[in-house]
Design a protein around this motif. Structure first.
Motif, PDB file in Angstrom:
ATOM      1  N   GLU A  70       0.831  -1.210   0.000  1.00 15.88           N
ATOM      2  CA  GLU A  70       0.000   0.000   0.000  1.00 15.88           C
ATOM      3  C   GLU A  70       0.864   1.259   0.000  1.00 15.88           C
ATOM      4  O   GLU A  70       0.540   2.237  -0.674  1.00 15.88           O
ATOM      5  N   ASP A  71       1.969   1.242   0.748  1.00 19.26           N
ATOM      6  CA  ASP A  71       2.893   2.384   0.740  1.00 19.26           C
ATOM      7  C   ASP A  71       3.490   2.587  -0.647  1.00 19.26           C
ATOM      8  O   ASP A  71       3.580   3.712  -1.144  1.00 19.26           O
ATOM      9  N   THR A  72       3.899   1.501  -1.279  1.00 15.51           N
ATOM     10  CA  THR A  72       4.442   1.565  -2.634  1.00 15.51           C
ATOM     11  C   THR A  72       3.408   2.120  -3.606  1.00 15.51           C
ATOM     12  O   THR A  72       3.713   2.965  -4.452  1.00 15.51           O
ATOM     13  N   LEU A  73       2.163   1.674  -3.461  1.00 13.10           N
ATOM     14  CA  LEU A  73       1.094   2.124  -4.359  1.00 13.10           C
ATOM     15  C   LEU A  73       0.799   3.608  -4.188  1.00 13.10           C
ATOM     16  O   LEU A  73       0.522   4.296  -5.168  1.00 13.10           O
ATOM     17  N   GLN A  74       0.872   4.119  -2.970  1.00 11.71           N
ATOM     18  CA  GLN A  74       0.640   5.552  -2.756  1.00 11.71           C
ATOM     19  C   GLN A  74       1.686   6.375  -3.504  1.00 11.71           C
ATOM     20  O   GLN A  74       1.364   7.343  -4.190  1.00 11.71           O
ATOM     21  N   THR A  75       2.938   5.966  -3.393  1.00  8.38           N
ATOM     22  CA  THR A  75       4.013   6.656  -4.114  1.00  8.38           C
ATOM     23  C   THR A  75       3.789   6.567  -5.620  1.00  8.38           C
ATOM     24  O   THR A  75       3.934   7.562  -6.345  1.00  8.38           O
ATOM     25  N   ALA A  76       3.416   5.391  -6.089  1.00  9.10           N
ATOM     26  CA  ALA A  76       3.185   5.193  -7.524  1.00  9.10           C
ATOM     27  C   ALA A  76       2.018   6.043  -8.020  1.00  9.10           C
ATOM     28  O   ALA A  76       2.095   6.627  -9.111  1.00  9.10           O
ATOM     29  N   ARG A  77       0.927   6.109  -7.255  1.00 14.14           N
ATOM     30  CA  ARG A  77      -0.226   6.953  -7.658  1.00 14.14           C
ATOM     31  C   ARG A  77       0.191   8.412  -7.764  1.00 14.14           C
ATOM     32  O   ARG A  77      -0.173   9.101  -8.724  1.00 14.14           O
ATOM     33  N   ASP A  78       0.950   8.891  -6.793  1.00 16.72           N
ATOM     34  CA  ASP A  78       1.407  10.281  -6.824  1.00 16.72           C
ATOM     35  C   ASP A  78       2.273  10.539  -8.053  1.00 16.72           C
ATOM     36  O   ASP A  78       2.109  11.556  -8.738  1.00 16.72           O
ATOM     37  N   ARG A  79       3.172   9.623  -8.343  1.00 19.69           N
ATOM     38  CA  ARG A  79       4.030   9.780  -9.519  1.00 19.69           C
ATOM     39  C   ARG A  79       3.203   9.756 -10.794  1.00 19.69           C
ATOM     40  O   ARG A  79       3.438  10.542 -11.713  1.00 19.69           O
ATOM     41  N   ALA A  80       2.250   8.827 -10.869  1.00 23.29           N
ATOM     42  CA  ALA A  80       1.423   8.696 -12.075  1.00 23.29           C
ATOM     43  C   ALA A  80       0.664   9.996 -12.344  1.00 23.29           C
ATOM     44  O   ALA A  80       0.599  10.463 -13.486  1.00 23.29           O
ATOM     45  N   ARG A  81       0.094  10.559 -11.306  1.00 18.60           N
ATOM     46  CA  ARG A  81      -0.656  11.825 -11.482  1.00 18.60           C
ATOM     47  C   ARG A  81       0.274  12.955 -11.899  1.00 18.60           C
ATOM     48  O   ARG A  81      -0.101  13.793 -12.714  1.00 18.60           O
ATOM     49  N   SER A  82       1.492  12.955 -11.377  1.00 15.44           N
ATOM     50  CA  SER A  82       2.436  14.012 -11.748  1.00 15.44           C
ATOM     51  C   SER A  82       2.907  13.868 -13.196  1.00 15.44           C
ATOM     52  O   SER A  82       3.430  14.822 -13.774  1.00 15.44           O
ATOM     53  N   HIS A  83       2.706  12.692 -13.787  1.00 16.94           N
ATOM     54  CA  HIS A  83       3.070  12.464 -15.190  1.00 16.94           C
ATOM     55  C   HIS A  83       1.852  12.489 -16.118  1.00 16.94           C
ATOM     56  O   HIS A  83       1.921  12.024 -17.254  1.00 16.94           O
ATOM     57  N   GLY A  84       0.734  13.007 -15.616  1.00 12.81           N
ATOM     58  CA  GLY A  84      -0.399  13.272 -16.496  1.00 12.81           C
ATOM     59  C   GLY A  84      -1.558  12.305 -16.445  1.00 12.81           C
ATOM     60  O   GLY A  84      -2.590  12.564 -17.075  1.00 12.81           O
ATOM     61  N   ALA A  85      -1.430  11.185 -15.741  1.00  6.07           N
ATOM     62  CA  ALA A  85      -2.558  10.246 -15.668  1.00  6.07           C
ATOM     63  C   ALA A  85      -3.677  10.886 -14.851  1.00  6.07           C
ATOM     64  O   ALA A  85      -3.439  11.393 -13.758  1.00  6.07           O
ATOM     65  N   ARG A  86      -4.881  10.859 -15.408  1.00  5.34           N
ATOM     66  CA  ARG A  86      -6.000  11.496 -14.711  1.00  5.34           C
ATOM     67  C   ARG A  86      -6.835  10.492 -13.922  1.00  5.34           C
ATOM     68  O   ARG A  86      -7.288  10.786 -12.830  1.00  5.34           O
ATOM     69  N   ARG A  87      -7.027   9.328 -14.472  1.00 10.25           N
ATOM     70  CA  ARG A  87      -7.797   8.284 -13.774  1.00 10.25           C
ATOM     71  C   ARG A  87      -6.820   7.202 -13.342  1.00 10.25           C
ATOM     72  O   ARG A  87      -6.341   6.434 -14.171  1.00 10.25           O
ATOM     73  N   VAL A  88      -6.540   7.162 -12.047  1.00 10.95           N
ATOM     74  CA  VAL A  88      -5.557   6.219 -11.515  1.00 10.95           C
ATOM     75  C   VAL A  88      -6.222   5.385 -10.428  1.00 10.95           C
ATOM     76  O   VAL A  88      -6.829   5.918  -9.508  1.00 10.95           O
ATOM     77  N   ARG A  89      -6.103   4.080 -10.581  1.00  8.03           N
ATOM     78  CA  ARG A  89      -6.594   3.136  -9.580  1.00  8.03           C
ATOM     79  C   ARG A  89      -5.422   2.254  -9.180  1.00  8.03           C
ATOM     80  O   ARG A  89      -4.525   2.007  -9.982  1.00  8.03           O
ATOM     81  N   SER A  90      -5.422   1.764  -7.954  1.00  4.08           N
ATOM     82  CA  SER A  90      -4.322   0.902  -7.527  1.00  4.08           C
ATOM     83  C   SER A  90      -4.852  -0.341  -6.841  1.00  4.08           C
ATOM     84  O   SER A  90      -5.926  -0.330  -6.239  1.00  4.08           O
ATOM     85  N   LEU A  91      -4.069  -1.413  -6.957  1.00  8.96           N
ATOM     86  CA  LEU A  91      -4.427  -2.701  -6.375  1.00  8.96           C
ATOM     87  C   LEU A  91      -3.207  -3.352  -5.744  1.00  8.96           C
ATOM     88  O   LEU A  91      -2.171  -3.478  -6.395  1.00  8.96           O
ATOM     89  N   ALA A  92      -3.350  -3.758  -4.496  1.00  5.70           N
ATOM     90  CA  ALA A  92      -2.361  -4.625  -3.861  1.00  5.70           C
ATOM     91  C   ALA A  92      -2.889  -6.041  -4.042  1.00  5.70           C
ATOM     92  O   ALA A  92      -4.008  -6.349  -3.632  1.00  5.70           O
ATOM     93  N   VAL A  93      -2.106  -6.886  -4.700  1.00  2.65           N
ATOM     94  CA  VAL A  93      -2.563  -8.226  -5.056  1.00  2.65           C
ATOM     95  C   VAL A  93      -1.637  -9.255  -4.417  1.00  2.65           C
ATOM     96  O   VAL A  93      -0.424  -9.225  -4.645  1.00  2.65           O
TER      97      VAL A  93
END
Length: 149
Positions: A70-93
């Motif tokens: 979950e910590d990794t996913l939070q960082t990844a979501r923040d990075r994704a949004r900073s690179h232009g992704a508007r709809r971002v969903r995350s999954l810990a599997v």
């Protein structure tokens, strides 16, 4: 040719995998696609879990279950949004990376799965297999292996 509607990217928290997240986010932005960021994890069990609980006490929740993912996913979501992704969903599997990513791609109806190339050229990767090579063979969707190392 239609554009991708759902782009999935795998991350393990390494800089290499975050570079793949950045590339997938830019691609999702250009396509107007949803970006699904996935982090596979294998929960601690048995002696490893007991040792972590003994050593960390009240802070053990930080390494138990999906908390590190979950910590990794939070960082990844923040990075994704900073690179232009508007709809971002995350999954810990839960599960080993290749099987977890392939399963998540099917369940999320992803059109494209993006992974970094780490391990692809290593001796261990050639002998034992690597996530990018294995996912390219086993994924039920198109795969983009991003040069991240």
């Amino acid at each position: 040719m239609s554009t991708y509607q759902a782009v999935m990217v795998g991350t393990d928290g390494s800089e290499s995998s975050f570079a793949a997240v950045d590339r997938a986010a830019r691609l999702a932005a250009v396509c107007g696609a949803e970006l699904v960021v996935v982090c596979a994890y294998v929960p601690m069990r048995g002696p490893d879990l007991a040792r972590a609980q003994d050593q960390l006490g009240a802070e053990a929740h930080q390494v138990v279950g999906s908390a590190p993912a979950e910590d990794t996913l939070q960082t990844a979501r923040d990075r994704a949004r900073s690179h232009g992704a508007r709809r971002v969903r995350s999954l810990a599997v839960e599960g080993e990376p290749v099987a977890a990513l392939a399963r998540a791609a099917r369940e999320c109806s992803a059109d494209l799965l993006v992974v970094g190339n780490r391990g692809l050229r290593s001796l261990a990767g050639r002998l034992l297999g690597s996530v990018p090579a294995d996912i390219a063979r086993k994924a039920p969707v198109d795969v983009l292996i991003v040069h991240t190392t």
